[in-house]
Write a protein that holds these residues in place. Structure first.
Motif, PDB file in Angstrom:
ATOM      1  N   ASN A   6      30.952  66.288   1.175  1.00  0.00           N
ATOM      2  CA  ASN A   6      31.602  67.266   0.283  1.00  0.00           C
ATOM      3  C   ASN A   6      33.044  66.899  -0.053  1.00  0.00           C
ATOM      4  N   GLY A   7      33.497  65.751   0.417  1.00  0.00           N
ATOM      5  CA  GLY A   7      34.849  65.298   0.104  1.00  0.00           C
ATOM      6  C   GLY A   7      35.870  65.555   1.189  1.00  0.00           C
ATOM      7  N   THR A   8      35.546  66.351   2.205  1.00  0.00           N
ATOM      8  CA  THR A   8      36.491  66.620   3.288  1.00  0.00           C
ATOM      9  C   THR A   8      36.836  65.329   4.030  1.00  0.00           C
ATOM     10  N   LEU A   9      38.111  65.127   4.280  1.00  0.00           N
ATOM     11  CA  LEU A   9      38.587  63.971   5.035  1.00  0.00           C
ATOM     12  C   LEU A   9      39.187  64.436   6.355  1.00  0.00           C
ATOM     13  N   ASP A  54      36.449  81.835   4.657  1.00  0.00           N
ATOM     14  CA  ASP A  54      37.824  82.320   4.519  1.00  0.00           C
ATOM     15  C   ASP A  54      38.798  81.235   4.068  1.00  0.00           C
ATOM     16  N   LEU A  55      38.496  79.964   4.393  1.00  0.00           N
ATOM     17  CA  LEU A  55      39.404  78.882   4.022  1.00  0.00           C
ATOM     18  C   LEU A  55      39.113  78.342   2.631  1.00  0.00           C
ATOM     19  N   GLY A  56      37.964  78.672   2.077  1.00  0.00           N
ATOM     20  CA  GLY A  56      37.572  78.080   0.806  1.00  0.00           C
ATOM     21  C   GLY A  56      37.143  76.643   1.019  1.00  0.00           C
ATOM     22  N   ASP A  57      37.170  75.848  -0.041  1.00  0.00           N
ATOM     23  CA  ASP A  57      36.841  74.423   0.092  1.00  0.00           C
ATOM     24  C   ASP A  57      37.798  73.779   1.087  1.00  0.00           C
ATOM     25  N   LEU A  58      37.241  73.050   2.048  1.00  0.00           N
ATOM     26  CA  LEU A  58      38.079  72.410   3.064  1.00  0.00           C
ATOM     27  C   LEU A  58      38.504  71.040   2.562  1.00  0.00           C
ATOM     28  N   PHE A  59      39.809  70.854   2.377  1.00  0.00           N
ATOM     29  CA  PHE A  59      40.337  69.605   1.853  1.00  0.00           C
ATOM     30  C   PHE A  59      40.402  68.519   2.920  1.00  0.00           C
ATOM     31  N   PHE A  60      41.075  68.855   4.046  1.00  0.00           N
ATOM     32  CA  PHE A  60      41.218  67.833   5.091  1.00  0.00           C
ATOM     33  C   PHE A  60      41.462  68.491   6.446  1.00  0.00           C
ATOM     34  N   VAL A  61      41.277  67.684   7.492  1.00  0.00           N
ATOM     35  CA  VAL A  61      41.528  68.102   8.872  1.00  0.00           C
ATOM     36  C   VAL A  61      42.314  66.991   9.545  1.00  0.00           C
ATOM     37  N   THR A  62      43.337  67.348  10.300  1.00  0.00           N
ATOM     38  CA  THR A  62      44.020  66.375  11.150  1.00  0.00           C
ATOM     39  C   THR A  62      43.957  66.870  12.590  1.00  0.00           C
ATOM     40  N   SER A  63      43.722  65.950  13.501  1.00  0.00           N
ATOM     41  CA  SER A  63      43.607  66.325  14.911  1.00  0.00           C
ATOM     42  C   SER A  63      44.400  65.351  15.762  1.00  0.00           C
ATOM     43  N   THR A  64      45.209  65.900  16.667  1.00  0.00           N
ATOM     44  CA  THR A  64      46.009  65.091  17.584  1.00  0.00           C
ATOM     45  C   THR A  64      45.602  65.409  19.014  1.00  0.00           C
ATOM     46  N   ARG A  65      45.155  64.398  19.717  1.00  0.00           N
ATOM     47  CA  ARG A  65      44.761  64.562  21.124  1.00  0.00           C
ATOM     48  C   ARG A  65      45.406  63.417  21.902  1.00  0.00           C
ATOM     49  N   VAL A  66      46.610  63.664  22.403  1.00  0.00           N
ATOM     50  CA  VAL A  66      47.386  62.604  23.046  1.00  0.00           C
ATOM     51  C   VAL A  66      48.019  63.121  24.335  1.00  0.00           C
ATOM     52  N   PRO A 121      54.508  60.829  24.914  1.00  0.00           N
ATOM     53  CA  PRO A 121      55.448  61.369  25.906  1.00  0.00           C
ATOM     54  C   PRO A 121      55.084  62.770  26.372  1.00  0.00           C
ATOM     55  N   THR A 122      54.353  63.524  25.520  1.00  0.00           N
ATOM     56  CA  THR A 122      53.941  64.874  25.892  1.00  0.00           C
ATOM     57  C   THR A 122      52.467  65.050  25.571  1.00  0.00           C
ATOM     58  N   LYS A 123      51.864  66.037  26.173  1.00  0.00           N
ATOM     59  CA  LYS A 123      50.448  66.332  25.935  1.00  0.00           C
ATOM     60  C   LYS A 123      50.321  67.250  24.718  1.00  0.00           C
ATOM     61  N   LEU A 124      49.558  66.799  23.733  1.00  0.00           N
ATOM     62  CA  LEU A 124      49.318  67.586  22.522  1.00  0.00           C
ATOM     63  C   LEU A 124      47.829  67.716  22.271  1.00  0.00           C
ATOM     64  N   ARG A 125      47.413  68.929  21.919  1.00  0.00           N
ATOM     65  CA  ARG A 125      46.019  69.196  21.533  1.00  0.00           C
ATOM     66  C   ARG A 125      46.098  70.098  20.295  1.00  0.00           C
ATOM     67  N   ARG A 126      46.259  69.497  19.122  1.00  0.00           N
ATOM     68  CA  ARG A 126      46.554  70.277  17.939  1.00  0.00           C
ATOM     69  C   ARG A 126      45.702  69.819  16.761  1.00  0.00           C
ATOM     70  N   THR A 127      45.105  70.778  16.063  1.00  0.00           N
ATOM     71  CA  THR A 127      44.256  70.494  14.906  1.00  0.00           C
ATOM     72  C   THR A 127      44.683  71.372  13.741  1.00  0.00           C
ATOM     73  N   VAL A 128      44.783  70.778  12.563  1.00  0.00           N
ATOM     74  CA  VAL A 128      45.132  71.500  11.337  1.00  0.00           C
ATOM     75  C   VAL A 128      43.969  71.393  10.367  1.00  0.00           C
ATOM     76  N   LEU A 129      43.545  72.533   9.805  1.00  0.00           N
ATOM     77  CA  LEU A 129      42.502  72.568   8.792  1.00  0.00           C
ATOM     78  C   LEU A 129      43.104  73.141   7.511  1.00  0.00           C
ATOM     79  N   ALA A 130      43.087  72.367   6.442  1.00  0.00           N
ATOM     80  CA  ALA A 130      43.685  72.796   5.175  1.00  0.00           C
ATOM     81  C   ALA A 130      42.592  73.089   4.154  1.00  0.00           C
TER      82      ALA A 130
END
Length: 371
Positions: A208-211, A139-151, A221-230
């Motif tokens: 495959n080039g995904t970064l 559904d996402l097609g070619d996956l360009f990049f992923v960012t993940s924040t766990r703080v 300062p706050t708890k974050l658990r967030r991931t973005v897949l583009a």
């Protein structure tokens, strides 16, 4: 099936509770060196045998499987003893401290025909499973990049870095989604306690080039658990702290071919945002169900021992990268390959490409490590 839980500190009681809810299983024995912890659990599970002697657990023929929730430094020795005693073994993450220890445990499990499973609970999280389904469907097609924040503003641990503490969560999730990366690169600093890395930025690269960029910190300062897949077609935001943990964005950039001689045109697409239905289930219960099912049916659990090995290899690669000031470290080189030494060529970032996944292995190969 008769289960024993060893280690009743922070996470052990959660294992006991979840295991007690499984069908056709019983909590046979609870083991801990602390008598007070045993007394607390004895009030909740009076049918279970209480002991401070791990050897007695190994010698008990009625115990079919052992769940280990002990300090990381003990994982290898305790798991090895359990496997040699003919027990199936569940080990809270990571599987062991080093990749070589993981390999030895895997070999033992295979020799004895026993299930060895690391406890990577996020592989059983409904939002993580939903995103796996989305990726597999294309559904996402070619996956360009992923960012993940766990703080978070976390507790500085004396026996662990933020990489050892938090990165295995992201490494296991990304391994489930994408497989093992081709290289790992990391930078970090010890902001508060000298020698204890409490903030880190880790990059993963795939064939495959995904970064991927992972941000880890005990100082937010706050708890974050967030991931973005583009992806080329769509994008996904996974927010573990949200009531809508998975949102799919029909957004992206399309290239429009020129009608005549000229430059390509870019069209920015802003479509609907969908929050797919995510099952509600406790990941720990699903995880232990997978462990028990693997024992009964002879199947490989989702969180397999080889996944556990790869996660530890990725941790070691990140630590090796730190020693070389953030140079990329490849994961796909055989242990006896001469290319494990630093490659004199340069990566795209201009940094030397290191071949090898652990500090110990590079030392064995005669590679001089920076002081």
């Amino acid at each position: 099936m008769q289960l024993a839980v060893v280690g009743l500190g922070y996470w052990g009681p959660n294992l006991v509770r979840a295991a007690a809810e499984l069908e056709d299983t019983e909590i046979h024995t609870l083991c801990d060196s602390d008598a007070e912890r045993l007394a607390q659990q004895a009030r909740r599970y009076p049918q279970a045998r209480m002991t401070q002697d791990f050897d007695s657990v190994l010698a008990d023929d009625e115990v079919d499987a052992i769940l280990l929730a002990t300090p990381i430094a003990t994982h290898y020795e305790l798991a090895r003893g359990a496997l040699e005693a003919g027990k199936h073994v569940f080990v809270e993450k990571p599987l062991a401290e080093t990749a070589d220890e993981c390999r030895e445990l895997i070999e033992l499990a295979s020799e004895h025909g026993r299930v060895l499973m690391p406890g990577h609970t996020f592989l059983y999280s409904p939002p993580v499973v939903k995103i796996k389904e989305i990726l597999d469907a294309g559904d996402l097609g070619d996956l360009f990049f992923v960012t993940s924040t766990r703080v978070n503003l976390g507790i500085h641990q004396s026996d662990s870095s933020v990489i050892r503490d938090l990165a295995p969560h992201d490494f296991s999730i990304l391994h489930y989604w994408l497989g093992a990366p081709s290289f790992v690169r990391a930078i970090a600093r010890d902001s508060i306690v000298p020698g204890t890395m409490d903030v880190a930025f880790i990059d993963l690269g795939y064939q495959n080039g995904t970064l991927v960029r992972i941000e880890l910190s005990w100082l937010a300062p706050t708890k974050l658990r967030r991931t973005v897949l583009a992806g080329r077609k769509k994008m996904v935001v996974y927010d573990d702290m949200s009531g809508e943990p998975v949102r799919v964005f029909d957004r992206g950039v399309d290239v429009i071919e020129p009608q005549s001689y000229g430059e390509h045109q870019l069209a920015y697409r802003v479509g609907d945002v969908l929050s797919p239905r995510v099952d509600v289930d406790e990941p720990l219960r699903v995880e232990l169900t997978d462990f028990v099912t693997s024992i009964r049916e002879g199947t490989e659990p989702r969180s397999s021992m080889n996944v556990g090995l790869d996660v530890v290899r990725m941790v070691e690669a990140a630590e090796t990268s730190l020693l070389y000031n953030g140079a990329p470290v490849a994961l796909d080189t055989p242990k006896d390959d001469r290319r494990r030494s630093p490659d004199r060529r340069r990566s795209h970032s201009g940094m030397p490409l290191l071949r090898g996944a652990s500090v110990e292995a590079m030392a064995e190969a005669g590679v001089p490590l920076p002081q």
